[in-house]
Design a protein around this motif. Structure first.
Motif, PDB file in Angstrom:
ATOM      1  N   LYS A   1      11.669   3.527  30.474  1.00  0.00           N
ATOM      2  CA  LYS A   1      12.324   3.518  29.173  1.00  0.00           C
ATOM      3  C   LYS A   1      12.756   2.106  28.773  1.00  0.00           C
ATOM      4  O   LYS A   1      12.848   1.777  27.589  1.00  0.00           O
ATOM      5  CB  LYS A   1      13.545   4.427  29.189  1.00  0.00           C
ATOM      6  CG  LYS A   1      13.234   5.913  29.224  1.00  0.00           C
ATOM      7  CD  LYS A   1      14.517   6.720  29.271  1.00  0.00           C
ATOM      8  CE  LYS A   1      14.253   8.214  29.274  1.00  0.00           C
ATOM      9  NZ  LYS A   1      15.522   9.002  29.364  1.00  0.00           N
ATOM     10  N   GLU A   2      13.028   1.269  29.781  1.00  0.00           N
ATOM     11  CA  GLU A   2      13.544  -0.078  29.518  1.00  0.00           C
ATOM     12  C   GLU A   2      12.444  -1.134  29.488  1.00  0.00           C
ATOM     13  O   GLU A   2      12.535  -2.107  28.745  1.00  0.00           O
ATOM     14  CB  GLU A   2      14.580  -0.443  30.591  1.00  0.00           C
ATOM     15  CG  GLU A   2      15.789   0.486  30.612  1.00  0.00           C
ATOM     16  CD  GLU A   2      16.680   0.238  31.808  1.00  0.00           C
ATOM     17  OE1 GLU A   2      16.259  -0.522  32.716  1.00  0.00           O
ATOM     18  OE2 GLU A   2      17.792   0.799  31.857  1.00  0.00           O
TER      19      GLU A   2
ATOM     20  N   ARG B   1       9.251  -3.010  28.503  1.00  0.00           N
ATOM     21  CA  ARG B   1       8.477  -3.026  27.264  1.00  0.00           C
ATOM     22  C   ARG B   1       7.168  -3.789  27.457  1.00  0.00           C
ATOM     23  O   ARG B   1       7.112  -4.787  28.172  1.00  0.00           O
ATOM     24  CB  ARG B   1       9.291  -3.661  26.127  1.00  0.00           C
ATOM     25  CG  ARG B   1      10.587  -2.921  25.832  1.00  0.00           C
ATOM     26  CD  ARG B   1      11.319  -3.553  24.663  1.00  0.00           C
ATOM     27  NE  ARG B   1      10.625  -3.358  23.395  1.00  0.00           N
ATOM     28  CZ  ARG B   1      10.750  -2.280  22.635  1.00  0.00           C
ATOM     29  NH1 ARG B   1      11.545  -1.290  23.009  1.00  0.00           N
ATOM     30  NH2 ARG B   1      10.087  -2.193  21.503  1.00  0.00           N
ATOM     31  N   GLN B   2       6.136  -3.287  26.810  1.00  0.00           N
ATOM     32  CA  GLN B   2       4.825  -3.935  26.836  1.00  0.00           C
ATOM     33  C   GLN B   2       4.162  -3.704  25.477  1.00  0.00           C
ATOM     34  O   GLN B   2       4.228  -2.583  24.948  1.00  0.00           O
ATOM     35  CB  GLN B   2       3.958  -3.347  27.948  1.00  0.00           C
ATOM     36  CG  GLN B   2       2.684  -4.114  28.219  1.00  0.00           C
ATOM     37  CD  GLN B   2       2.933  -5.471  28.860  1.00  0.00           C
ATOM     38  OE1 GLN B   2       3.840  -5.627  29.647  1.00  0.00           O
ATOM     39  NE2 GLN B   2       2.146  -6.460  28.470  1.00  0.00           N
TER      40      GLN B   2
ATOM     41  N   GLY C   1       5.212  -4.595  22.706  1.00  0.00           N
ATOM     42  CA  GLY C   1       6.230  -4.311  21.721  1.00  0.00           C
ATOM     43  C   GLY C   1       6.811  -2.910  21.759  1.00  0.00           C
ATOM     44  O   GLY C   1       7.513  -2.518  20.824  1.00  0.00           O
ATOM     45  N   ARG C   2       6.548  -2.137  22.799  1.00  0.00           N
ATOM     46  CA  ARG C   2       7.091  -0.781  22.882  1.00  0.00           C
ATOM     47  C   ARG C   2       7.376  -0.434  24.341  1.00  0.00           C
ATOM     48  O   ARG C   2       6.796  -1.030  25.259  1.00  0.00           O
ATOM     49  CB  ARG C   2       6.099   0.226  22.285  1.00  0.00           C
ATOM     50  CG  ARG C   2       4.724   0.170  22.908  1.00  0.00           C
ATOM     51  CD  ARG C   2       3.708   1.004  22.162  1.00  0.00           C
ATOM     52  NE  ARG C   2       3.935   2.430  22.352  1.00  0.00           N
ATOM     53  CZ  ARG C   2       3.050   3.370  22.039  1.00  0.00           C
ATOM     54  NH1 ARG C   2       1.871   3.026  21.512  1.00  0.00           N
ATOM     55  NH2 ARG C   2       3.315   4.638  22.239  1.00  0.00           N
ATOM     56  N   PRO C   3       8.285   0.521  24.586  1.00  0.00           N
ATOM     57  CA  PRO C   3       8.583   0.907  25.966  1.00  0.00           C
ATOM     58  C   PRO C   3       7.329   1.441  26.676  1.00  0.00           C
ATOM     59  O   PRO C   3       6.538   2.190  26.076  1.00  0.00           O
ATOM     60  CB  PRO C   3       9.631   2.012  25.815  1.00  0.00           C
ATOM     61  CG  PRO C   3      10.235   1.785  24.475  1.00  0.00           C
ATOM     62  CD  PRO C   3       9.136   1.236  23.613  1.00  0.00           C
TER      63      PRO C   3
ATOM     64  N   SER D   1       6.511   5.128  26.621  1.00  0.00           N
ATOM     65  CA  SER D   1       6.063   5.797  25.398  1.00  0.00           C
ATOM     66  C   SER D   1       4.557   6.001  25.371  1.00  0.00           C
ATOM     67  O   SER D   1       4.054   6.727  24.514  1.00  0.00           O
ATOM     68  CB  SER D   1       6.489   4.990  24.176  1.00  0.00           C
ATOM     69  OG  SER D   1       5.813   3.736  24.133  1.00  0.00           O
ATOM     70  N   PHE D   2       3.828   5.385  26.283  1.00  0.00           N
ATOM     71  CA  PHE D   2       2.379   5.560  26.313  1.00  0.00           C
ATOM     72  C   PHE D   2       2.023   6.940  26.859  1.00  0.00           C
ATOM     73  O   PHE D   2       2.613   7.412  27.841  1.00  0.00           O
ATOM     74  CB  PHE D   2       1.723   4.465  27.158  1.00  0.00           C
ATOM     75  CG  PHE D   2       1.808   3.101  26.546  1.00  0.00           C
ATOM     76  CD1 PHE D   2       0.923   2.717  25.553  1.00  0.00           C
ATOM     77  CD2 PHE D   2       2.803   2.214  26.939  1.00  0.00           C
ATOM     78  CE1 PHE D   2       1.011   1.457  24.973  1.00  0.00           C
ATOM     79  CE2 PHE D   2       2.903   0.962  26.371  1.00  0.00           C
ATOM     80  CZ  PHE D   2       2.005   0.575  25.378  1.00  0.00           C
ATOM     81  N   GLN D   3       1.051   7.577  26.225  1.00  0.00           N
ATOM     82  CA  GLN D   3       0.736   8.966  26.535  1.00  0.00           C
ATOM     83  C   GLN D   3       0.337   9.165  28.001  1.00  0.00           C
ATOM     84  O   GLN D   3       0.738  10.126  28.642  1.00  0.00           O
ATOM     85  CB  GLN D   3      -0.386   9.461  25.615  1.00  0.00           C
ATOM     86  CG  GLN D   3      -0.613  10.964  25.650  1.00  0.00           C
ATOM     87  CD  GLN D   3       0.503  11.737  24.960  1.00  0.00           C
ATOM     88  OE1 GLN D   3       1.358  11.159  24.323  1.00  0.00           O
ATOM     89  NE2 GLN D   3       0.488  13.046  25.104  1.00  0.00           N
TER      90      GLN D   3
ATOM     91  N   LYS E   1       3.383   9.196  30.120  1.00  0.00           N
ATOM     92  CA  LYS E   1       4.133  10.441  29.920  1.00  0.00           C
ATOM     93  C   LYS E   1       3.546  11.576  30.757  1.00  0.00           C
ATOM     94  O   LYS E   1       4.278  12.377  31.360  1.00  0.00           O
ATOM     95  CB  LYS E   1       4.130  10.841  28.447  1.00  0.00           C
ATOM     96  CG  LYS E   1       4.956   9.951  27.537  1.00  0.00           C
ATOM     97  CD  LYS E   1       4.875  10.464  26.106  1.00  0.00           C
ATOM     98  CE  LYS E   1       5.681   9.611  25.153  1.00  0.00           C
ATOM     99  NZ  LYS E   1       5.581  10.114  23.755  1.00  0.00           N
TER     100      LYS E   1
END
Length: 378
Positions: free
Chosen positions: A259-260, A262-263, A265-267, A270-272, A275
């Motif tokens: 969650k912390e 980032r790659q 520009g996003r956590p 968050s990549f499918q 997940k």
């Protein structure tokens, strides 16, 4: 067949909170890493607080012997938290294996009271790889101890957990009239305890060599085999709770990190694809919780199907903990591969636990026999 109670009681949750708070204060990852690199296997102050101040060493011991008179369900909760912290303590060897064996011996009341009070520690002198149902004298394992007519012991035992830190050893041996269980003081003449390099630095192993060592017999042929078998079965069943704790720490720590981190520009979390990997781990941890709680509940009730529940728990939880630890290392990226990050401690403990008290394959084979199923092919 009674339906197992897989939920935690209020008392168990209160116990969990107390143990978790103690470990957070006395056993952070940095302290575990420092202890693993030092000469002393265990932190005496941590064990004193856990065993004596919280009374964890005597949870399953009846009140008339100085214990708490609780059940193995509560003991399992403690092991969950110890697994979650990768805590270096002799709890499994002393408060579970040795204590369970003593509970089945008529001659062990005095020592049992000392263990329950946290005044002494003990280790059951069988190889850590010994599985329930193997049978005396554990065919195929390097255990060759015999007692002479005077009760002196001679022989060797390899890879005994917590032996180096124990005050007394409980040694199964073949005697003139059959198998027996003997108590040997750690400083007894003729006893050599040689630490060996183990994969899990938080649970040291040692080899024992006995040359005419004076011993006190605690149980004879009528009690000793059943006492040791009960200890191995209980140890295997509750080890699943430690494996559950490992898996849950790995899942929680990895989720927080993703969650912390980032790659692009996003956590990263968050990549499918990531997940899906976390969802798979969550499902495996949930399954491990059900299996571990089922084993602890069956053992606490003395259920007839307790061996079946233990086989299910170990067949599942050993692999689940290893997979969670491997994913924890990989999903932490570069920092997961370093010595400074605690992920390697959990991977090593998970791998060591996977082969302790019977491998998952060994328990799957036992499960096939107990459930009258076709033997597993892999």
């Amino acid at each position: 067949m009674t339906t197992p109670d897989l939920l935690y009681s209020e008392v168990e949750e209160d116990l969990r909170a107390s143990v978790r708070a103690l470990l957070a204060d006395r056993c952070p990852p940095a302290a575990v890493l420092a202890r693993a690199e030092g000469p002393a296997p265990y932190d005496g102050r941590l064990w004193h607080a856990l065993a004596r101040e919280l009374g964890a060493a005597g949870l399953q011991v009846p009140e008339e012997h100085g214990g708490a008179g609780a059940t193995l369900r509560e003991t399992a909760v403690v092991l969950e938290e110890l697994g979650r912290a990768a805590a270096p303590t002799p709890f499994l060897g002393s408060a579970v294996l040795a204590t369970t064996a003593l509970l089945a011996c008529a001659g062990g009341a005095e020592l049992l009271a000392a263990l329950a009070a946290g005044e002494r520690t003990a280790a059951l002198a069988v190889p850590l790889a010994a599985a329930p149902g193997t049978g005396f004298p554990w065919a195929g394992l390097p255990q060759t101890v015999r007692a002479d007519g005077a009760g002196a012991l001679t022989g060797r035992v390899a890879a005994v957990a917590d032996a180096a830190a124990a005050d007394v050893l409980l040694v199964p041996a073949a005697g003139p009239d059959g198998p027996g269980l003997y108590a040997v003081e750690a400083d007894a003449a003729g006893l050599a305890v040689a630490p060996r390099t183990s994969l899990d630095l938080t649970r040291p192993l040692a080899d024992l060599a006995l040359h005419g060592v004076p011993a006190r017999r605690l149980a004879g042929p009528a009690e000793a085999p059943a006492a040791v078998e009960r200890a191995l079965l209980t140890g295997a069943g509750l080890l699943a709770s430690e494996q559950l704790g490992i898996a849950e720490w790995c899942l929680a720590t990895t989720t927080t990190y993703l969650k912390e981190r980032r790659q692009f520009g996003r956590p990263v979390g968050s990549f499918q694809a990531v997940k899906h990997r976390l969802a798979d781990l969550w499902l495996e941890a949930a399954g491990a919780r059900a299996a571990a709680r089922g084993a602890a509940d069956a053992l606490a009730r003395g259920a007839e199907d307790a061996p079946l529940a233990v086989a299910v728990a170990q067949a599942y939880c050993g692999d689940a903990a290893v997979r969670a630890a491997e994913e924890c290392v990989q999903l932490h990226g570069g920092i997961g591969m370093t010595w400074e990050h605690p992920a390697h401690l959990y991977l090593k403990r998970a791998k060591a636990d996977q082969i302790a008290l019977g491998t998952p394959g060994r328990h799957r084979a036992a499960l096939a026999v107990l459930a009258d199923l076709p033997a597993p092919t892999g």
